[in-house]
Design a protein around this motif. Structure first.
Motif, mmCIF file in Angstrom:
data_model
loop_
_atom_site.group_PDB
_atom_site.id
_atom_site.type_symbol
_atom_site.label_atom_id
_atom_site.label_comp_id
_atom_site.label_asym_id
_atom_site.label_seq_id
_atom_site.Cartn_x
_atom_site.Cartn_y
_atom_site.Cartn_z
ATOM 1 N N ASP A 128 0.888 -1.235 -0.171
ATOM 2 C CA ASP A 128 -0.066 -0.064 -0.050
ATOM 3 C C ASP A 128 0.919 1.340 -0.151
ATOM 4 O O ASP A 128 0.601 2.291 -0.661
ATOM 5 C CB ASP A 128 -1.031 0.008 1.148
ATOM 6 C CG ASP A 128 -1.869 1.188 1.167
ATOM 7 O OD1 ASP A 128 -2.614 1.331 0.230
ATOM 8 O OD2 ASP A 128 -1.902 1.946 2.294
ATOM 9 N N ALA A 129 2.074 1.180 0.627
ATOM 10 C CA ALA A 129 2.819 2.264 0.607
ATOM 11 C C ALA A 129 3.662 2.690 -0.579
ATOM 12 O O ALA A 129 3.426 4.099 -1.208
ATOM 13 C CB ALA A 129 4.123 2.009 1.635
ATOM 14 N N LEU A 156 2.222 -6.754 -9.087
ATOM 15 C CA LEU A 156 2.599 -8.012 -8.195
ATOM 16 C C LEU A 156 2.998 -9.097 -8.652
ATOM 17 O O LEU A 156 2.442 -9.966 -9.458
ATOM 18 C CB LEU A 156 1.188 -8.178 -7.231
ATOM 19 C CG LEU A 156 1.130 -9.343 -6.324
ATOM 20 C CD1 LEU A 156 2.263 -9.119 -5.061
ATOM 21 C CD2 LEU A 156 -0.228 -9.579 -5.989
ATOM 22 N N CYS A 157 4.130 -9.775 -8.216
ATOM 23 C CA CYS A 157 4.846 -11.122 -8.653
ATOM 24 C C CYS A 157 4.981 -11.744 -7.556
ATOM 25 O O CYS A 157 5.172 -11.314 -6.279
ATOM 26 C CB CYS A 157 5.975 -10.947 -9.318
ATOM 27 S SG CYS A 157 5.929 -9.910 -10.900
ATOM 28 N N TYR A 158 4.820 -13.136 -7.366
ATOM 29 C CA TYR A 158 5.110 -14.109 -6.799
ATOM 30 C C TYR A 158 5.348 -15.519 -7.057
ATOM 31 O O TYR A 158 4.813 -15.845 -8.235
ATOM 32 C CB TYR A 158 4.047 -14.076 -5.572
ATOM 33 C CG TYR A 158 2.659 -14.569 -5.805
ATOM 34 C CD1 TYR A 158 2.277 -16.290 -5.766
ATOM 35 C CD2 TYR A 158 1.631 -13.813 -6.272
ATOM 36 C CE1 TYR A 158 0.976 -16.590 -6.189
ATOM 37 C CE2 TYR A 158 0.484 -14.146 -6.621
ATOM 38 C CZ TYR A 158 0.092 -15.803 -6.787
ATOM 39 O OH TYR A 158 -1.336 -16.035 -7.231
ATOM 40 N N TYR A 159 6.132 -16.322 -6.372
ATOM 41 C CA TYR A 159 6.202 -17.628 -6.790
ATOM 42 C C TYR A 159 6.046 -18.712 -5.568
ATOM 43 O O TYR A 159 6.230 -18.279 -4.135
ATOM 44 C CB TYR A 159 7.659 -17.888 -7.374
ATOM 45 C CG TYR A 159 8.902 -17.452 -6.290
ATOM 46 C CD1 TYR A 159 9.098 -18.161 -5.381
ATOM 47 C CD2 TYR A 159 9.564 -16.361 -6.400
ATOM 48 C CE1 TYR A 159 10.310 -18.109 -4.383
ATOM 49 C CE2 TYR A 159 10.684 -15.912 -5.574
ATOM 50 C CZ TYR A 159 10.922 -16.770 -4.492
ATOM 51 O OH TYR A 159 12.006 -16.557 -3.728
ATOM 52 N N SER A 169 -2.400 1.180 -11.093
ATOM 53 C CA SER A 169 -2.020 2.460 -10.305
ATOM 54 C C SER A 169 -3.035 2.710 -9.134
ATOM 55 O O SER A 169 -2.834 3.350 -8.448
ATOM 56 C CB SER A 169 -1.918 3.480 -11.155
ATOM 57 O OG SER A 169 -3.192 3.799 -11.772
ATOM 58 N N ALA A 170 -4.172 1.758 -9.080
ATOM 59 C CA ALA A 170 -5.077 1.904 -8.006
ATOM 60 C C ALA A 170 -4.677 0.937 -6.926
ATOM 61 O O ALA A 170 -4.643 -0.646 -7.244
ATOM 62 C CB ALA A 170 -6.298 1.614 -8.475
ATOM 63 N N ASP A 188 -6.285 -6.520 -3.344
ATOM 64 C CA ASP A 188 -7.317 -7.979 -3.379
ATOM 65 C C ASP A 188 -6.564 -9.011 -3.965
ATOM 66 O O ASP A 188 -6.815 -10.289 -3.284
ATOM 67 C CB ASP A 188 -8.511 -7.643 -4.496
ATOM 68 C CG ASP A 188 -9.373 -6.529 -3.805
ATOM 69 O OD1 ASP A 188 -9.394 -6.296 -2.495
ATOM 70 O OD2 ASP A 188 -10.116 -5.940 -4.311
ATOM 71 N N GLN A 189 -5.770 -9.062 -4.829
ATOM 72 C CA GLN A 189 -4.979 -10.074 -5.418
ATOM 73 C C GLN A 189 -3.955 -10.710 -4.255
ATOM 74 O O GLN A 189 -3.845 -11.844 -4.081
ATOM 75 C CB GLN A 189 -4.332 -9.681 -6.757
ATOM 76 C CG GLN A 189 -5.024 -9.568 -7.819
ATOM 77 C CD GLN A 189 -4.285 -9.566 -9.278
ATOM 78 O OE1 GLN A 189 -3.204 -10.292 -9.008
ATOM 79 N NE2 GLN A 189 -4.832 -8.668 -10.038
ATOM 80 N N MET A 190 -3.314 -9.762 -3.774
ATOM 81 C CA MET A 190 -2.377 -9.984 -2.634
ATOM 82 C C MET A 190 -2.976 -10.829 -1.433
ATOM 83 O O MET A 190 -2.329 -11.782 -0.693
ATOM 84 C CB MET A 190 -1.620 -9.048 -2.017
ATOM 85 C CG MET A 190 -0.471 -9.261 -1.100
ATOM 86 S SD MET A 190 0.224 -7.786 -0.597
ATOM 87 C CE MET A 190 1.143 -7.222 -1.788
#
Length: 230
Positions: free
Chosen positions: A59-60, A71-74, A87-88, A94-96
């Motif tokens: 959020d920061a 957002l990326c994650y493995y 940019s919102a 929500d995805q995180m």
């Protein structure tokens, strides 16, 4: 009557196209930042506590004006996700919130390869923020990719959770080679970490100059790390 209606529609279309062009112009001007997470099983014991901190950190970054975040994650068996650019903050938060841990090896090299190819001349990626606790990959491969990041002026800002000395040493080398910095992920100091990520976001938008013009302790700390890098 028909002519008036046609003129009205033409006006609406023109206004729509004008708004679309304006949005495209803003999007092209937005600095890009990748926010990446290690979601493998080693982080599961602290995942629930860390999730709130992930959200605060993200959020920061996302709250900064003129900044587009991916957002990326493995996790799991070679599972790697990269979102669209947003940019919102709400959409990516929500995805995180839906990300969970799954057993598997680290995929930091895959993440860096993605980051190297994610930018363009018109829309470069200005920084990569990575949150992780372990590294199970060849050091030479990671440092080579970190070097490619540096050539693209893409510094790595690595937030390390836990106290794995092997990972700490590799993360520090990666940050130095890329021109970035390493930061301990202390769940008990969320406010300070949020300030540090805001500093990273300001760097992504305005570079060293933006940090030099700021007076926050976090900006000064990040600036000191960046200036001490070889």
């Amino acid at each position: 009557m028909t002519k008036d209606l046609d003129h009205s529609r033409v006006g609406e279309v023109a206004a729509f196209l004008k708004r679309t062009r304006a949005i495209q112009t803003v999007t092209r001007r937005q600095a890009r930042l990748i926010f990446a997470l290690d979601a493998t099983a080693s982080r599961e014991p602290t995942w629930q506590r860390a999730r709130a901190l992930h959200g605060a950190l993200f959020d920061a970054a996302a709250s900064e004006a003129s900044l587009s975040v991916q957002l990326c994650y493995y996790r799991g068996d070679a599972e790697f996700h990269a979102s669209d650019w947003f940019s919102a903050p709400a959409a990516l938060l929500d995805q995180m919130s839906g990300v969970t841990c799954s057993a598997g090896l680290t995929q930091i090299s895959r993440l860096l390869s993605h980051a190297v190819g994610a930018g363009s001349t018109n829309q470069p990626v200005r920084a990569l923020v990575f949150v992780g606790d372990a590294c199970e990959e060849p050091v030479d491969v990671l440092l080579s990719l970190a070097g490619k990041c540096r050539l693209r002026q893409l510094p790595l800002f690595i937030f390390q959770e836990g106290c794995d000395e092997h990972a700490r040493a590799i993360f520090k080398k990666m940050a130095i080679v890329s021109g970035g910095a390493t930061i301990p992920l202390d769940i008990d100091s969320a406010k300070r970490l949020r300030g540090l990520l805001k500093a990273v976001s300001r760097f992504a938008r305005g570079g060293i100059k933006a940090l030099q013009e700021s007076r926050t302790p976090e900006d000064k700390l990040l600036l000191e790390q960046l200036q001490n890098a070889p």
